[in-house]
Design a protein around this motif. Structure first.
Motif: not given
Length: 151
Positions: A112-132
């Protein structure tokens, strides 16, 4: 009544309109149309595993996935703005995970785009981890992955 089904070629224009509505708010933030707005959805429906969630006759959400070896790439998940907050995104994400398991995949990847911070938060809550993080096609992207456990 809401149902989820595989997208058909004749859904392409409605999917494109949904994606435009869902991603338009991000244009000002990132300074250009997000990548999903640039896709040819006739081609997307032909080349990927694309599902739609319908509410009556209207397409309210879309999920686009593509298998890459032993992983599933979550290409796009989008919900019409007026349907947000009704659990449609969660249902589509659950379908993504089940689809990956059904295909025997070991993980789901997404970006996802780095400025779509709310999406990043949702994905973290669903168990996704940032790889790079990396810039691709002019987009500053955050890459994430979720390992799957067969049930």
């Amino acid at each position: 009544m809401q149902t989820i089904r595989r997208a058909r070629r004749e859904d392409a224009d409605n999917i494109a309109a949904l994606v435009t509505q869902a991603y338009t708010p991000y244009i000002a933030r990132i300074g250009r149309q997000p990548a999903p707005m640039l896709e040819d959805y006739r081609q997307v429906v032909n080349d990927t595993d694309t599902f739609v969630l319908t509410d009556g006759a209207e397409i309210a959400g879309v999920l686009v996935m593509s298998r890459e070896d032993m992983e599933l790439l979550l290409v796009n998940v989008a919900v019409l703005p007026r349907f947000k907050g009704r659990g449609i995104g969660k249902r589509l994400m659950a379908l993504c995970e089940q689809h990956a398991l059904d295909l025997g995949c070991e993980a789901i990847r997404l970006y996802t785009h780095e400025l779509m911070v709310e999406n990043i938060g949702i994905y973290h809550k669903l168990g996704y981890r940032e790889t790079h993080r990396a810039t691709e096609n002019g987009f500053a992207r955050v890459f994430m992955r979720k390992a799957l456990v067969a049930r």
